[in-house]
Design an enzyme around this catalytic site. Structure first.
Site, PDB file in Angstrom:
ATOM      1  N   GLY A   1      -6.374  10.898   7.314  1.00 61.95           N
ATOM      2  CA  GLY A   1      -4.952  10.611   7.336  1.00 61.95           C
ATOM      3  C   GLY A   1      -4.230  11.782   6.699  1.00 61.95           C
ATOM      4  O   GLY A   1      -4.683  12.923   6.778  1.00 61.95           O
TER       5      GLY A   1
ATOM      6  N   ASN B   1       0.873  -1.177   0.000  1.00 63.68           N
ATOM      7  CA  ASN B   1       0.000   0.000   0.000  1.00 63.68           C
ATOM      8  C   ASN B   1       0.906   1.222   0.000  1.00 63.68           C
ATOM      9  O   ASN B   1       1.321   1.714   1.042  1.00 63.68           O
ATOM     10  CB  ASN B   1      -0.906  -0.019   1.230  1.00 63.68           C
ATOM     11  CG  ASN B   1      -1.871   1.154   1.277  1.00 63.68           C
ATOM     12  OD1 ASN B   1      -1.737   2.120   0.529  1.00 63.68           O
ATOM     13  ND2 ASN B   1      -2.836   1.080   2.172  1.00 63.68           N
TER      14      ASN B   1
ATOM     15  N   LYS C   1       2.795   1.014   3.463  1.00 63.23           N
ATOM     16  CA  LYS C   1       2.381  -0.018   4.407  1.00 63.23           C
ATOM     17  C   LYS C   1       2.476  -1.372   3.696  1.00 63.23           C
ATOM     18  O   LYS C   1       2.239  -1.454   2.491  1.00 63.23           O
ATOM     19  CB  LYS C   1       0.945   0.217   4.875  1.00 63.23           C
ATOM     20  CG  LYS C   1       0.728   1.504   5.648  1.00 63.23           C
ATOM     21  CD  LYS C   1      -0.743   1.664   6.017  1.00 63.23           C
ATOM     22  CE  LYS C   1      -1.001   2.968   6.737  1.00 63.23           C
ATOM     23  NZ  LYS C   1      -2.449   3.142   7.049  1.00 63.23           N
TER      24      LYS C   1
ATOM     25  N   ARG D   1      -2.294  -1.664  -3.839  1.00 64.29           N
ATOM     26  CA  ARG D   1      -3.277  -0.592  -3.817  1.00 64.29           C
ATOM     27  C   ARG D   1      -2.934   0.390  -4.939  1.00 64.29           C
ATOM     28  O   ARG D   1      -1.808   0.850  -5.053  1.00 64.29           O
ATOM     29  CB  ARG D   1      -3.236   0.145  -2.487  1.00 64.29           C
ATOM     30  CG  ARG D   1      -4.175   1.346  -2.438  1.00 64.29           C
ATOM     31  CD  ARG D   1      -3.736   2.357  -1.408  1.00 64.29           C
ATOM     32  NE  ARG D   1      -4.636   3.505  -1.359  1.00 64.29           N
ATOM     33  CZ  ARG D   1      -4.312   4.677  -0.854  1.00 64.29           C
ATOM     34  NH1 ARG D   1      -3.110   4.876  -0.357  1.00 64.29           N
ATOM     35  NH2 ARG D   1      -5.185   5.666  -0.833  1.00 64.29           N
TER      36      ARG D   1
ATOM     37  N   ARG E   1      -2.798  18.989   0.523  1.00 70.81           N
ATOM     38  CA  ARG E   1      -3.767  19.340  -0.523  1.00 70.81           C
ATOM     39  C   ARG E   1      -4.861  20.240   0.042  1.00 70.81           C
ATOM     40  O   ARG E   1      -5.303  20.051   1.169  1.00 70.81           O
ATOM     41  CB  ARG E   1      -4.368  18.065  -1.115  1.00 70.81           C
ATOM     42  CG  ARG E   1      -3.431  17.317  -2.033  1.00 70.81           C
ATOM     43  CD  ARG E   1      -3.900  15.911  -2.320  1.00 70.81           C
ATOM     44  NE  ARG E   1      -3.497  14.981  -1.275  1.00 70.81           N
ATOM     45  CZ  ARG E   1      -3.920  13.727  -1.174  1.00 70.81           C
ATOM     46  NH1 ARG E   1      -4.797  13.263  -2.046  1.00 70.81           N
ATOM     47  NH2 ARG E   1      -3.493  12.950  -0.198  1.00 70.81           N
TER      48      ARG E   1
ATOM     49  N   GLU F   1      -6.965  -1.772   5.108  1.00 75.61           N
ATOM     50  CA  GLU F   1      -6.937  -1.829   3.657  1.00 75.61           C
ATOM     51  C   GLU F   1      -6.120  -3.016   3.170  1.00 75.61           C
ATOM     52  O   GLU F   1      -6.439  -3.629   2.140  1.00 75.61           O
ATOM     53  CB  GLU F   1      -6.342  -0.532   3.105  1.00 75.61           C
ATOM     54  CG  GLU F   1      -7.206   0.702   3.367  1.00 75.61           C
ATOM     55  CD  GLU F   1      -6.490   1.993   3.047  1.00 75.61           C
ATOM     56  OE1 GLU F   1      -6.798   2.579   1.995  1.00 75.61           O
ATOM     57  OE2 GLU F   1      -5.624   2.411   3.836  1.00 75.61           O
TER      58      GLU F   1
END
Length: 396
Positions: free
Chosen positions: A207, A7, A14, A90, A238, A381
């Protein structure tokens, strides 16, 4: 079957190695704050736990380190790379090309690369992970699990933008949604916890990247991120929602070029632009010291989240449960408390003691008389990706 899940996020990687289908975790870890001075790695296996600061310059450096740890005599979980039969990746943006998990080939990689422009902080890191994994695990099958897939149930009136029709028909410009693997996993956990068939749930993924979803009866009905993972909530670097006329003002009046504006909005805005810090842990610490910019940034972030909660309650005509998840959602008592404050009009009432004493696992932090359940559900996830990867390669 051993399945390695990678990920690769905008500032972290991760990873978990699973034995499937029994879903046993053989080892796991995270490389955090990539490219920053205080980058680190945490690695856990049955043999040893490793937690140390180490200079990690980029995602390739991070992935090389992970591979070495998997094979390490003292820290690893495999004796040979051939033990890994599949690698699940991912991938943030699948555009309109990918609506489900798919085996990776050159065409899939080309399409992921074409979508760099829509997910510049993520798809390049995702593809880097794929390329490194292919070069190392040469006999393993590679699967891509897309963040956008869960949001394919969003109805047209919610995903279509109010621009000329040909932009959707000819160019697939629409809301896609992201963090779908996380929202899918925690919404299913919430439905299981509630024990009901029909449910109206808001899942809040907080996150470095942030998003919020309206999930009705297990299907996503709306989502804060859109055509790219740049709008909606305020994020680490962002801006989230912004009046698009500001972009033209920056270009036409302030004479920034297009690439500069994109860089500002993607990598220099959000919490970083407001405070000088991109990590909420640092921002909370500074706010407690009295830093007014950090205090204001927290207020702005919370206000944006509350606006989305209100709009999704309206869109679903009700609310049974809100879920906090991901790094900030699971670990920031302060953010959960601020988001839930003064929300009793929606039946959201937080138990402050339960909020402050949370440690791990699925937890109900709402007051007993709260009409809306407030849950903390650690996202996984990696497990969701492992399941989808295993199912892809073991279809009857």
């Amino acid at each position: 079957m051993k399945v390695l899940v990678l990920n690769s996020g905008s500032s972290s990687v991760k990873y978990q190695l699973f034995s499937m289908p029994d879903e046993m975790v053989l080892c796991s870890g995270v490389v955090d704050r990539i490219g920053q001075l205080d980058s680190s790695i945490k690695h856990r296996s049955s043999k040893h736990n490793l937690n140390k600061k180490i200079e990690i310059s980029d995602h390739k450096n991070a992935l090389d380190l992970i591979v070495n740890l998997l094979l390490d005599e003292n820290n690893g979980a495999i004796a040979s790379i051939d033990e890994i039969e599949a690698v699940g990746h991912r991938v943030v943006h699948g555009g309109s090309s990918f609506k489900e998990t798919i085996e990776i080939d050159s065409i899939v990689k080309s399409r992921i690369e074409e979508l760099f422009i829509l997910a510049p902080l993520h798809n390049p890191a995702n593809l880097e992970g794929i390329n490194v994994a292919e070069s190392v695990f040469v006999n393993a099958k590679q699967a891509a699990v897309f963040d956008t897939a869960f949001h394919q149930t969003i109805p047209e009136h919610a995903y279509k933008y109010a621009i000329p029709n040909e932009f959707l028909e000819d160019h697939n410009i629409r809301l896609y949604g992201f963090h779908g693997t996380s929202h899918k996993y925690v919404s299913e956990k919430a439905i299981e916890y509630l024990g009901v068939k029909n449910s109206k749930i808001i899942t809040i993924h907080l996150g470095n990247g942030c998003s919020i979803s309206a999930v009705e009866n297990g299907e996503c009905k709306d989502h804060s991120l859109g055509f790219s993972p740049a709008n909606g909530l305020i994020m680490g670097t962002r801006s989230g929602d912004i009046d698009h006329s500001i972009i033209f003002y920056l270009i036409n009046s302030l004479k920034f070029d297009i690439d500069e504006v994109n860089k500002i909005l993607q990598t220099k805005s959000g919490m970083l632009g407001l405070t000088g810090f991109s990590d909420l842990r640092d921002i909370e610490a500074e706010a407690l010291k009295g830093n007014s910019e950090c205090k204001l940034a927290l207020d702005m972030s919370v206000y944006r989240i509350k606006k989305y909660i209100g709009s999704y309650v309206s869109a679903m005509n009700g609310l049974d449960c809100i879920v906090f998840t991901a790094g900030i959602g699971e670990n920031s008592e302060l953010m959960r408390g601020l988001v839930c404050a003064d929300m009793d009009v929606f039946g959201i009432e937080l138990d402050e003691s339960a909020n402050s004493s949370y440690s791990n696992g699925v937890s109900d932090i709402s007051k007993k008389n709260s009409k809306v359940k407030i849950l903390i559900i650690p996202t996984n996830e990696e497990l969701e990706i492992a399941r989808q990867t295993y199912n892809l390669f073991n279809q009857e």
